[in-house]
Design a protein around this motif. Sequence first.
Motif, short mmCIF file in Angstrom:
data_model
loop_
_atom_site.label_atom_id
_atom_site.label_comp_id
_atom_site.label_asym_id
_atom_site.label_seq_id
_atom_site.Cartn_x
_atom_site.Cartn_y
_atom_site.Cartn_z
N UNK A 107 -14.00 9.31 4.68
CA UNK A 107 -12.72 9.34 5.40
C UNK A 107 -12.91 9.85 6.82
N UNK A 108 -13.78 10.86 6.99
CA UNK A 108 -14.07 11.35 8.34
C UNK A 108 -14.70 10.25 9.19
N UNK B 143 -15.85 9.80 -7.43
CA UNK B 143 -15.77 8.44 -6.89
C UNK B 143 -14.33 8.01 -6.59
N UNK B 144 -13.40 8.11 -7.56
CA UNK B 144 -12.02 7.68 -7.22
C UNK B 144 -11.34 8.55 -6.16
N UNK B 145 -11.65 9.85 -6.14
CA UNK B 145 -11.05 10.71 -5.12
C UNK B 145 -11.59 10.35 -3.74
N UNK B 146 -12.90 10.09 -3.67
CA UNK B 146 -13.50 9.66 -2.41
C UNK B 146 -12.87 8.37 -1.91
N UNK B 147 -12.72 7.41 -2.81
CA UNK B 147 -12.11 6.13 -2.44
C UNK B 147 -10.66 6.32 -2.01
N UNK B 148 -9.95 7.23 -2.69
CA UNK B 148 -8.56 7.48 -2.34
C UNK B 148 -8.43 8.01 -0.92
N UNK B 149 -9.24 9.02 -0.57
CA UNK B 149 -9.20 9.56 0.79
C UNK B 149 -9.58 8.49 1.81
N UNK B 150 -10.63 7.73 1.51
CA UNK B 150 -11.12 6.72 2.45
C UNK B 150 -10.10 5.62 2.65
N UNK B 151 -9.58 5.06 1.56
CA UNK B 151 -8.63 3.96 1.65
C UNK B 151 -7.34 4.42 2.32
N UNK C 178 -8.05 4.71 6.11
CA UNK C 178 -8.17 3.38 6.70
C UNK C 178 -6.80 2.70 6.79
N UNK C 179 -6.02 2.80 5.72
CA UNK C 179 -4.71 2.15 5.70
C UNK C 179 -3.76 2.77 6.73
N UNK C 180 -3.80 4.11 6.85
CA UNK C 180 -2.94 4.77 7.82
C UNK C 180 -3.29 4.34 9.25
N UNK C 181 -4.58 4.23 9.51
CA UNK C 181 -5.01 3.81 10.84
C UNK C 181 -4.64 2.35 11.10
N UNK C 182 -4.87 1.50 10.10
CA UNK C 182 -4.57 0.08 10.29
C UNK C 182 -3.06 -0.16 10.40
N UNK C 183 -2.27 0.60 9.62
CA UNK C 183 -0.82 0.48 9.74
C UNK C 183 -0.36 0.84 11.14
N UNK D 61 0.83 -1.21 0.00
CA UNK D 61 0.00 0.00 0.00
C UNK D 61 0.86 1.26 0.00
N UNK D 62 2.03 1.19 0.64
CA UNK D 62 2.93 2.35 0.61
C UNK D 62 3.38 2.63 -0.82
N UNK D 63 3.73 1.58 -1.56
CA UNK D 63 4.15 1.75 -2.95
C UNK D 63 2.99 2.25 -3.80
N UNK D 64 1.81 1.67 -3.62
CA UNK D 64 0.62 2.08 -4.37
C UNK D 64 0.32 3.56 -4.13
N UNK D 65 0.43 3.99 -2.87
CA UNK D 65 0.13 5.37 -2.51
C UNK D 65 1.07 6.34 -3.22
N UNK D 66 2.37 6.08 -3.14
CA UNK D 66 3.35 6.97 -3.76
C UNK D 66 3.17 7.02 -5.27
N UNK D 67 3.05 5.84 -5.89
CA UNK D 67 2.97 5.78 -7.35
C UNK D 67 1.70 6.47 -7.86
N UNK D 68 0.55 6.20 -7.23
CA UNK D 68 -0.70 6.75 -7.72
C UNK D 68 -0.76 8.26 -7.53
#
Length: 244
Positions: free
Chosen positions: A53-54, A105-113, A116-121, A1-8
Amino acid sequence: MSVVSVVSLASTGFKEIRGKHLHYSKFWNVNDSVSNKIKLSSRNGMFLLYTPAFLAGFSSFWLFPDEGLRFFYVKSALTIHFFKRIFEVLFIHKYSASMILDTAIPVTLSYFISTVTMIYAQHLTQGYPEPPIELTYPGIVLFLIGIIGNFYHHYLLSKLRSKNDKEYKIPRGGLFDLVTCPHYLFEILGFWGVSFISQTLYSFSFAFGTTIYLLGRSYATRRWYLSKFEDFPKNVKALVPFVF
């Protein structure tokens, strides 16, 4: 997910520089035909962007209780960040255009994911040794500078227009006299503040990717102002005073 985040995020930033923009704000209908696409009002579109995301940040207090002070600060910072955005959508921003659903839709998913990933990490760090260099409290200071500066410059932008005014104007006041997008600069500082608090690989990757994206977005925004306003000051940079 770290790689996906940077690349995207970095890829989206470079697309902004090349003129392929996400369809919101002043770029909502630039270069592409949007007549046959589903549009949302800007208010509804922006509300959609930030609400999941909120809710993810808010629910994390219940999902992951009592996991340490650092985790508490991370959850709080993310929840406050998106609460501020929703507050601005409802009470601060003035709107002049629409938002394309294909963008929302993709921006919403980006913020949400990302949230969630930051919290789960952060949850996954439980039981591991603390980082050798403690950056939590410098991170809190940086986050507060970022969120206050971002809110202030959004407020200045909102004051450019009267209630029924739909025209764009050259921003003035604050750091707008030095850079086109000081609100992006402070948003970057805010996310680096969260990264310092968190001190996980993912939070660092997200902050780095966000920096690249907003560099591209601010560059495109300055180019847009130069194309629309003959009197736009040439000495005003895109994001970093006197530098870029």
